[in-house]
Motif scaffolding. Structure first.
Motif, PDB file in Angstrom:
ATOM      1  N   GLY B 250       0.819  -1.217   0.000  1.00 34.26           N
ATOM      2  CA  GLY B 250       0.000   0.000   0.000  1.00 34.26           C
ATOM      3  C   GLY B 250       0.850   1.263   0.000  1.00 34.26           C
ATOM      4  N   ILE B 251       1.921   1.264   0.789  1.00 33.59           N
ATOM      5  CA  ILE B 251       2.819   2.435   0.793  1.00 33.59           C
ATOM      6  C   ILE B 251       3.355   2.687  -0.614  1.00 33.59           C
ATOM      7  CG2 ILE B 251       5.050   3.309   1.618  1.00 33.59           C
ATOM      8  CD1 ILE B 251       4.513   1.882   4.296  1.00 33.59           C
ATOM      9  N   CYS B 252       3.745   1.624  -1.298  1.00 34.71           N
ATOM     10  CA  CYS B 252       4.279   1.779  -2.661  1.00 34.71           C
ATOM     11  C   CYS B 252       3.291   2.533  -3.543  1.00 34.71           C
ATOM     12  CB  CYS B 252       4.578   0.413  -3.277  1.00 34.71           C
ATOM     13  SG  CYS B 252       5.944  -0.454  -2.481  1.00 34.71           S
ATOM     14  N   GLN B 253       2.008   2.195  -3.435  1.00 31.30           N
ATOM     15  CA  GLN B 253       1.006   2.833  -4.280  1.00 31.30           C
ATOM     16  C   GLN B 253       0.822   4.307  -3.945  1.00 31.30           C
ATOM     17  OE1 GLN B 253      -2.645   0.354  -4.948  1.00 31.30           O
ATOM     18  NE2 GLN B 253      -1.590  -1.098  -3.618  1.00 31.30           N
ATOM     19  N   GLU B 254       1.076   4.655  -2.683  1.00 27.00           N
ATOM     20  CA  GLU B 254       0.881   6.056  -2.288  1.00 27.00           C
ATOM     21  C   GLU B 254       2.034   6.955  -2.700  1.00 27.00           C
ATOM     22  OE1 GLU B 254      -1.226   6.944   1.484  1.00 27.00           O
ATOM     23  OE2 GLU B 254      -0.764   4.850   1.942  1.00 27.00           O
ATOM     24  N   GLU B 277      -8.527   2.905  -8.920  1.00 29.56           N
ATOM     25  CA  GLU B 277      -9.305   4.144  -9.030  1.00 29.56           C
ATOM     26  C   GLU B 277      -8.388   5.375  -8.954  1.00 29.56           C
ATOM     27  OE1 GLU B 277      -8.967   2.399  -6.380  1.00 29.56           O
ATOM     28  OE2 GLU B 277      -9.381   3.500  -4.528  1.00 29.56           O
ATOM     29  N   HIS B 278      -7.205   5.216  -8.345  1.00 26.98           N
ATOM     30  CA  HIS B 278      -6.222   6.306  -8.337  1.00 26.98           C
ATOM     31  C   HIS B 278      -5.128   6.105  -9.392  1.00 26.98           C
ATOM     32  CE1 HIS B 278      -8.122   7.631  -4.757  1.00 26.98           C
ATOM     33  NE2 HIS B 278      -7.658   6.667  -3.995  1.00 26.98           N
TER      34      HIS B 278
ATOM     35  N   GLY C 244     -12.915  -1.822 -17.017  1.00 30.41           N
ATOM     36  CA  GLY C 244     -12.763  -0.912 -15.889  1.00 30.41           C
ATOM     37  C   GLY C 244     -13.520  -1.313 -14.629  1.00 30.41           C
ATOM     38  N   ILE C 245     -13.716  -2.618 -14.431  1.00 30.88           N
ATOM     39  CA  ILE C 245     -14.376  -3.078 -13.201  1.00 30.88           C
ATOM     40  C   ILE C 245     -13.562  -4.223 -12.584  1.00 30.88           C
ATOM     41  CG2 ILE C 245     -16.706  -2.360 -13.923  1.00 30.88           C
ATOM     42  CD1 ILE C 245     -17.242  -5.307 -14.635  1.00 30.88           C
ATOM     43  N   PRO C 246     -13.784  -4.471 -11.273  1.00 30.59           N
ATOM     44  CA  PRO C 246     -12.980  -5.512 -10.608  1.00 30.59           C
ATOM     45  C   PRO C 246     -13.090  -6.889 -11.272  1.00 30.59           C
ATOM     46  CG  PRO C 246     -13.988  -4.106  -8.959  1.00 30.59           C
ATOM     47  CD  PRO C 246     -14.572  -3.683 -10.290  1.00 30.59           C
ATOM     48  N   LYS C 271     -11.299   0.325  -6.038  1.00 24.93           N
ATOM     49  CA  LYS C 271     -10.110  -0.542  -5.945  1.00 24.93           C
ATOM     50  C   LYS C 271     -10.454  -1.950  -6.415  1.00 24.93           C
ATOM     51  CE  LYS C 271     -10.937  -2.009  -1.193  1.00 24.93           C
ATOM     52  NZ  LYS C 271     -10.497  -1.955   0.201  1.00 24.93           N
ATOM     53  N   VAL C 272      -9.438  -2.714  -6.713  1.00 28.89           N
ATOM     54  CA  VAL C 272      -9.609  -4.112  -7.126  1.00 28.89           C
ATOM     55  C   VAL C 272      -8.723  -4.982  -6.255  1.00 28.89           C
ATOM     56  CG1 VAL C 272     -10.057  -3.404  -9.526  1.00 28.89           C
ATOM     57  CG2 VAL C 272      -7.726  -4.092  -8.836  1.00 28.89           C
TER      58      VAL C 272
END
Lengths: 345, 345, 345, 345
Positions: B250-254, B277-278, C244-246, C271-272
């Motif tokens: 998760g840190i990597c993604q931020e 989504e980000h 574009g969906i999980p 998120k996925v």
């Protein structure tokens, strides 16, 4: 303003010239604080560069302060300290979009060649947003002058084109300023061996101080055999030609190993022999390149973080009114041991 | 012979076992002189690696001396000193031809997993020509043990997959042995900044000695914000996950910047959240890899030329009959400050 | 002038608006001759794109004629026919120099999002030299509209990022316009198989006409098993997510082979799950990207030489005063079988 | 068995020879069902290949049936139908690990050169696991013969080394079999233009049938000027030399555009002029390569999926006892219009 003007083969003079004006909305006028002399300037003086006509102000390197900025310049304003790139780039032509700024259809190497250059109090820089770089706070401006041309040239034409890689074996033929610039930037990729070849023992001693693991004096014609012995007969992964004559390009062909790359940096004035009868099945790559200066931001990062010390290349310093002495010193490098000379405003 | 045997979740013992025999003409039997313990061995002991069944001799790293060589082995003969790769490779299957030795259809990570391993007096090495390396004359064998697994893993999964480049900004999340191996090999590419993130201040101090330019303790949850501040809001070019849990991924993604790469090294036991989504429009790359050990020759070259000192990773040494103590030390790294432990014959 | 204006979630209207003026010397005003509707426009209408505020003129695709050009525009003059790129690029910022126009610090996807767009009689195009392309003599302008967004998106985010290669096996999940654009441009690299997966048999039939070698209806949940069977258990080399969906991103993870690449094109709102517990040792790559439109010149070349027929994507045509009908048709693609709709001035 | 034997410059004969035996555990004996003749065989006959000594059975291409397999051969057993690669590869030496099978220290191009070849009833294949490929069920064996050498040579040395890309402009100099093989495989990358240059109008007509978009007869010396005109003065992105003489390599240098690649396929017997005085600043790349046959699996995939029809290259067929007629036909291609001749058992 004072400017160093090329007056035809073998002639130059420090003259009074009008200060340049903005010619396009994308131009910037820079007041030089430091410039330097390039081997190419000596080529021009010999009359070997027909695109550069008598009357031209020489020079394509330097740092300075923005004096005026055209109305369409987005990045720079008067008072900004800037690094001048030897290559001007519009950013939008076919070649610029391919990151080949050297072939920009309205730029490329024009400074001190087809338009007036940087060995003057002021210079006009076209396509300023793409052709100048902000000087970071606290940066050493002398060191930055090495980023106008010599370091990106050694790095892009020699190290990147030569695909220098960790653990690989590299030979650099020619230990002049450009060969040493290649040597300095080769260290970014942790090659296992860097063998430097030259005719001048002083330069080879310098190369060892710059990180060469082996040096070979090529005066006796035995350099290829020595390199093959140093590589246990395999040849080198990368051979960087940093002189520009047939003999040194010939050495590259004799020492390149299967799968290797010959990266040409030298400015050649004549054709060379390519021994395809030996090389056709050797899986080798040969590259040529005029520096694009696309690596300038990368080099500024490595300089900022201390990965490279560009000032190692600087051997002499002169005030601008003594630029003719600077040329004299630079042109007689064998006796003066000059690498790069800084010329200060 | 003596061998360390996995006996099911939480259990192992030093047992007497028969010396292995050649099973195929391409096998070699190696007498171990040095081995070590990997984080994966601890995973097996926890019962987290179902392919490894009770009764298996553990270990997939080491150096030794060839005891017997099968009739089809071309490169090795009894008496040769060899480095054992953690990955066995046939060299001819579809994956080996793509240099993905980790997915060799009759090899991959099998030592100390699906066949008996190196924490013993002798080990059988299948596909020996591709899975062993000659020890160069004068090489430090302790240092070489680091090339069985940990250095190629850090380098291939972290540095190569992460496309670490001169002047770039790298974050390594996790300062255990594998994160530090990534840190050591990151230096091959002269990144401008390497930020190391961990919960343990001792490990962060170690990271600074290994070349980290910044360290961040992630204990307070503020690591992403600190990294974004250190990078002036741009994020990093490369984020290397060297732990294997959702929080660190998760840190990597931020902290990953546009155009950046998240290179996963960690062994994950559960799914993680991927915040598409980000990230869908951030032009990022995420990579996973089991080490292929294709970089072993390169790493041997860099070690020979002094570009890397693998012994920095070695903190403890044990004789083979004290291998259980070695496990104890390695498993309690927080208190023992162990990185890699050498186990000598 | 007439313009289609977004009025907040679920609402839009054809309104009278003032004709735009040049705001910077690098701007161009274009009179639209043709535009189209993108899936992203529907996202905006659902209220899913917070950067797009009510009052905004929609649209980021089209061709037209230069009406006015700012004083610093080098390439275009009034009367020139131009293709509008969905991405605006300054060409000089850090991201533009890395060819990541999508992240241009003063551009990117701004048209019909943060500034007024192309579903109008006139549009202002910032950074015109980098954001418009001359329409070649004799080019089919309808076909060219497909080069504003959908073809470069399918090609860059799907095919280039997915490293589609001769002889490889590709799966495209989602046979809507963007999946079909990926399918069309996949042919540039001669993959051996292209398997298209969708819930709608009409779309799958269309995919076969566009060159799919196999199609799989994923309605019964058995798509991954079918793909694994089609690939003899190996999985695919490239999986392109074009929904574009999980659920569809999940299919990609189930069918990707060792060493393969999952290239995400879909716009995700949540998120996925990323199953690193299965993928950590699979040597896979996952990529995301907002189209950079760096491939526009390449795509124009392939269109000119007949390597691709972009008009295959066009199913309906409307006059501009019937643009609300065009939205209706495009939004109900399942019943109308619409792919791309052309809106003519 | 019957075999075609080289007897010194200008001489060959169909002789009786003993059937070959297994010499190593990794060997396979193949009974040939089809073979063909390569331009290199003609070079040998002219006495231009000193490594090939009189008494050698010629030939390095073919398909057949495994007759015997050494004990260490993992992939093949008697009765298997196999494709023979012109390159033998151990798979484990330094060069094989870099996928440069052509430089394998115990392999490379040895068949019909330094060991007996395939123009015989039987042939011994060393390193069989790496040097043979299973014939897929239902494959056309005639077509497969084109995958022994000519298609991988055209593809690897010409198309891959030449970096042919979608939308690019390619010139192929030489429309003999190897130039046409390059032309066929160029289509994998959807170039916008492929200009073929030759002295023979028949061959140029053939090139148009194989997909050339333009052809130029170089008989009048005006080929470079015509190519520059066809490319609006830009030059080509890729120039493929498929002849092997100084004149054709010279054409490549005149037509290569900035940033382009000259990919040499031709077997050269003499040095050539390299005009570095024009090319040093053109950012060009020149490559040489002996085929590595690393692309054989890829080519088999493209053939299976119908992306390429290798049989287009086959113009004549002979029974093995008429192989001397086959040579006659192949050697006089200008009059016979022969491309590749199939010789059947």
């Amino acid at each position: 303003m004072k400017a160093l003007v090329y007056l035809g083969s073998g002639k130059m003079a420090l003259e009074d010239r009008p200060k340049p004006d903005l010619a396009a909305a994308t131009d910037v006028i820079v007041r030089l604080t430091r410039t330097t002399i390039c081997g190419t300037d000596l080529h021009i003086l010999k009359g070997d560069v027909p695109t550069c006509r008598p009357g031209r102000i020489l020079g394509h390197e330097g740092v300075g302060i923005v004096d005026q900025a055209g109305s369409a310049v987005a990045t720079f304003k008067p008072g900004d300290r800037v690094l001048i790139s030897c290559i001007s780039a519009c950013g939008t032509c076919t070649y610029c979009r391919r990151l080949m700024y050297s072939h920009c259809t309205t730029g490329g190497w024009i400074l001190g060649n087809t338009i007036d250059g940087t060995q003057a109090e002021f210079v006009r820089i076209p396509h300023a947003d793409m052709s100048l770089y902000p000087v970071p706070d606290g940066a050493d401006e002398e060191a930055l002058v090495m980023l106008s041309d010599i370091l990106p040239t050694g790095f892009e034409c020699g190290i990147l084109n030569g695909k220098v890689a960790p653990g690989s074996t590299v030979a650099i033929i020619g230990a002049g300023p450009i060969g040493l610039a290649a040597l300095l930037t080769a260290q970014f990729y942790a090659p296992a061996e860097v063998i430097v070849i030259d005719l001048d023992d002083n330069r080879l001693a310098m190369a060892r101080r710059f990180g060469a693991t082996e040096t070979v004096n090529s005066g006796d014609g035995g350099a290829p055999a020595k390199v093959m012995k140093l590589t246990a007969g395999r040849g080198v992964d990368t051979a960087i030609e940093a002189v520009g004559i047939p003999a040194t390009f010939g050495i590259c062909q004799e020492i390149i190993g299967p799968g290797g790359t010959i990266a040409n940096i030298g400015v050649h004035g004549t054709k060379v022999d390519l021994h395809l009868e030996h090389l056709w099945d050797r899986n080798v790559t040969i590259t040529t390149r005029l520096v694009d200066t696309v690596s300038t931001p990368l080099l500024m990062n490595t300089m900022r973080s201390g990965k490279i010390d560009p000032k190692l290349l600087i051997t002499h310093r002169f005030k601008f009114d003594r630029i003719l002495d600077a040329y004299e010193t630079f042109a007689h490098a064998a006796s003066t041991q000059a690498l790069k000379v800084i010329i200060e405003a």
